[in-house]
Design a protein around this motif. Structure first.
Motif, short mmCIF file in Angstrom:
data_model
loop_
_atom_site.label_atom_id
_atom_site.label_comp_id
_atom_site.label_asym_id
_atom_site.label_seq_id
_atom_site.Cartn_x
_atom_site.Cartn_y
_atom_site.Cartn_z
N THR A 176 57.65 -25.95 90.43
CA THR A 176 58.09 -26.87 91.60
C THR A 176 57.93 -26.59 93.02
O THR A 176 57.76 -27.61 93.78
N ASP A 177 57.64 -25.36 93.00
CA ASP A 177 57.23 -24.91 94.55
C ASP A 177 56.60 -23.52 94.45
O ASP A 177 56.94 -22.70 93.57
N PRO A 178 55.67 -23.52 95.42
CA PRO A 178 54.92 -21.70 95.38
C PRO A 178 55.93 -20.85 95.46
O PRO A 178 55.65 -19.88 94.93
N ALA A 179 57.22 -20.82 96.14
CA ALA A 179 57.89 -19.67 95.98
C ALA A 179 58.51 -19.39 94.77
O ALA A 179 58.67 -18.13 94.45
N ALA A 180 58.82 -20.38 93.77
CA ALA A 180 59.15 -19.89 92.43
C ALA A 180 57.96 -19.22 91.77
O ALA A 180 58.35 -18.15 91.04
N LEU A 181 56.92 -19.61 91.95
CA LEU A 181 55.80 -18.98 91.26
C LEU A 181 55.64 -17.61 91.90
O LEU A 181 55.43 -16.48 91.27
N ASP A 182 55.90 -17.44 93.00
CA ASP A 182 56.00 -15.99 93.77
C ASP A 182 56.93 -15.12 93.08
O ASP A 182 56.79 -13.97 92.85
N ARG A 202 49.09 -16.42 102.16
CA ARG A 202 48.12 -17.27 102.22
C ARG A 202 47.89 -18.29 101.15
O ARG A 202 47.53 -19.44 100.86
N LEU A 203 48.13 -17.25 99.76
CA LEU A 203 48.03 -17.95 98.53
C LEU A 203 48.95 -18.90 98.17
O LEU A 203 48.90 -19.99 97.69
N GLN A 204 50.21 -18.74 98.84
CA GLN A 204 51.33 -19.63 98.44
C GLN A 204 51.04 -20.79 99.35
O GLN A 204 51.44 -22.04 98.76
N ASP A 205 50.39 -20.87 100.45
CA ASP A 205 50.20 -21.99 101.46
C ASP A 205 49.25 -22.69 100.39
O ASP A 205 49.31 -23.94 100.42
N ALA A 206 47.90 -21.99 99.94
CA ALA A 206 47.05 -22.96 99.18
C ALA A 206 47.56 -23.46 98.05
O ALA A 206 46.78 -24.31 97.53
N LEU A 207 48.47 -23.11 97.24
CA LEU A 207 48.90 -23.57 96.10
C LEU A 207 49.80 -25.03 96.54
O LEU A 207 50.14 -25.70 95.47
N GLN A 208 50.23 -25.00 97.55
CA GLN A 208 51.13 -26.37 97.80
C GLN A 208 50.46 -27.57 97.35
O GLN A 208 51.41 -28.30 96.79
#
Length: 369
Positions: free
Chosen positions: A163-169, A182-188
């Protein structure tokens, strides 16, 4: 004044050389976080690069299949590869023979072409030697759902919803990887569209050995109302990117736009001419093969994913590579025989003219006294 100017010029040249050397070394040791088919994340203080990648997209109007083969190198003993997909995906190992068949099917046709006058590689000119042109862990944190987990050869594959890139992180961190900001931003954008991910933990068969060589292909299948090839994550790459994509569909296909790269070029288009092997199996119901190549000199300019659509016609196309040969007669260059023959005729004509002139009688002279 002259000595000062020479010292200043030498100093500037040395500074430029050192700066260029620093850039080159930085590109060699920097980890690769992106490739044309997803994101590649090495372990801490490790590096991994994708030297070559080949991908096949197969679309029958309702389902899309993507088969990917990656050749990797570096010093990383493990890496994570993330691929965004628009719907729930199933994953299995692909057949390496598929790409062998594809390369054979789309290879250029070689034809001989003859020329009369000597070219750059012919005597008496010097030969031109320049080159010619042609891809885990325990419980998932909040925001991530592990919808499937399987072991495929050397791969540990997890299919995720996020549901958000932070969770994938967080999920990556729990599995020993650190996601670059940068990858976290690109996944948004994918999170906003409710896409899912295929996350794969890569590790060599031999413990302690770095990831090197061509990995077994991965074969993904998911529902798709229109064919799409995810490219957005490639904008994180620090070096120019090259896309080589095979598309199997009912008709000839093309990309909807250039998405920030150079103009896509079709290198092959035609119906699959084989009845055996993995290519024949994959082409059932989608018999038209289109090979597309594209260059991305500035990956940061990539604006989205490649959407594929039917081309205006199903006209076939195949590259032709001409082998240039100098035309000869009995092993002798035809131009040389022509020049020598013309010179011989010219000399003969001059000699005959001189002989006739010498044999002609002198006119009588008359004088008047």
């Amino acid at each position: 004044m002259g000595r000062f100017l020479r010292k200043w010029v030498r100093g500037r040249v040395l500074a430029v050389v050192l700066a260029l050397l620093g850039i080159q070394l930085g590109s060699l040791i920097a980890p690769a976080y992106a490739c044309g088919c997803g994101a590649m994340i090495p372990g801490a203080r490790e590096n991994v690069g994708v030297g070559r990648e080949e991908s096949v997209v197969r679309w029958d109007g309702r389902r899309e299949q993507v088969v990917m083969s990656l050749t990797v190198d570096g010093d990383a003993e493990k890496a994570a590869w993330i691929m965004p997909v628009p719907h729930r995906a199933t994953v299995k190992l692909g057949d390496p023979e598929l790409f062998t068949q594809l390369r054979a099917a789309t290879a250029p046709v070689h034809r001989d072409r003859y020329h009369f006058w000597p070219d750059g590689g012919d005597w008496p000119f010097a030969a031109d030697d320049s080159a010619a042109a042609a891809p885990p862990g325990a419980g998932a944190p909040r925001g991530v759902g592990v919808v499937g987990r399987q072991k495929l050869g050397p791969f540990d594959v997890a299919r995720l919803t996020a549901t958000d890139p932070a969770a994938l992180d967080d999920w990556l961190h729990d599995n020993g990887f650190v996601m670059p900001p940068r990858l976290q931003d690109a996944l948004q954008p994918y999170v906003s569209k409710h896409w899912e991910y295929v996350a794969v933990r890569l590790a060599p068969d031999t413990a302690g050995a770095p990831l090197n060589g061509t990995l077994d292909p991965l074969h993904l299948t998911f529902a798709s109302a229109r064919p799409v090839y995810p490219m957005r994550l490639s904008r994180l790459a620090r070096t120019p990117q090259s896309l080589g994509l095979y598309v199997l569909a009912a008709h000839r296909m093309q990309t909807r736009s250039a998405i920030g790269g150079e103009r896509p070029r079709v290198t092959y288009a035609g119906r699959v001419d084989t009845s055996r092997g993995p290519l024949a199996d994959l082409a059932k119901g989608a018999p038209y093969l289109t090979a597309i190549g594209q260059e991305f000199p500035l990956p940061s300019s990539i604006s989205g994913d490649h959407e594929l659509r039917r081309a205006p016609s199903d006209a076939p196309y195949q590259q032709v590579v001409y082998e240039d040969h100098l035309r000869t007669v009995a092993g002798i260059p035809a131009w040389l025989l022509t020049v020598v023959g013309a010179l011989a005729l010219l000399v003969t004509a001059v000699v005959l003219f001189a002989v006739r002139r010498s044999r002609s009688p002198e006119p009588a002279h008359t004088g008047v006294r």
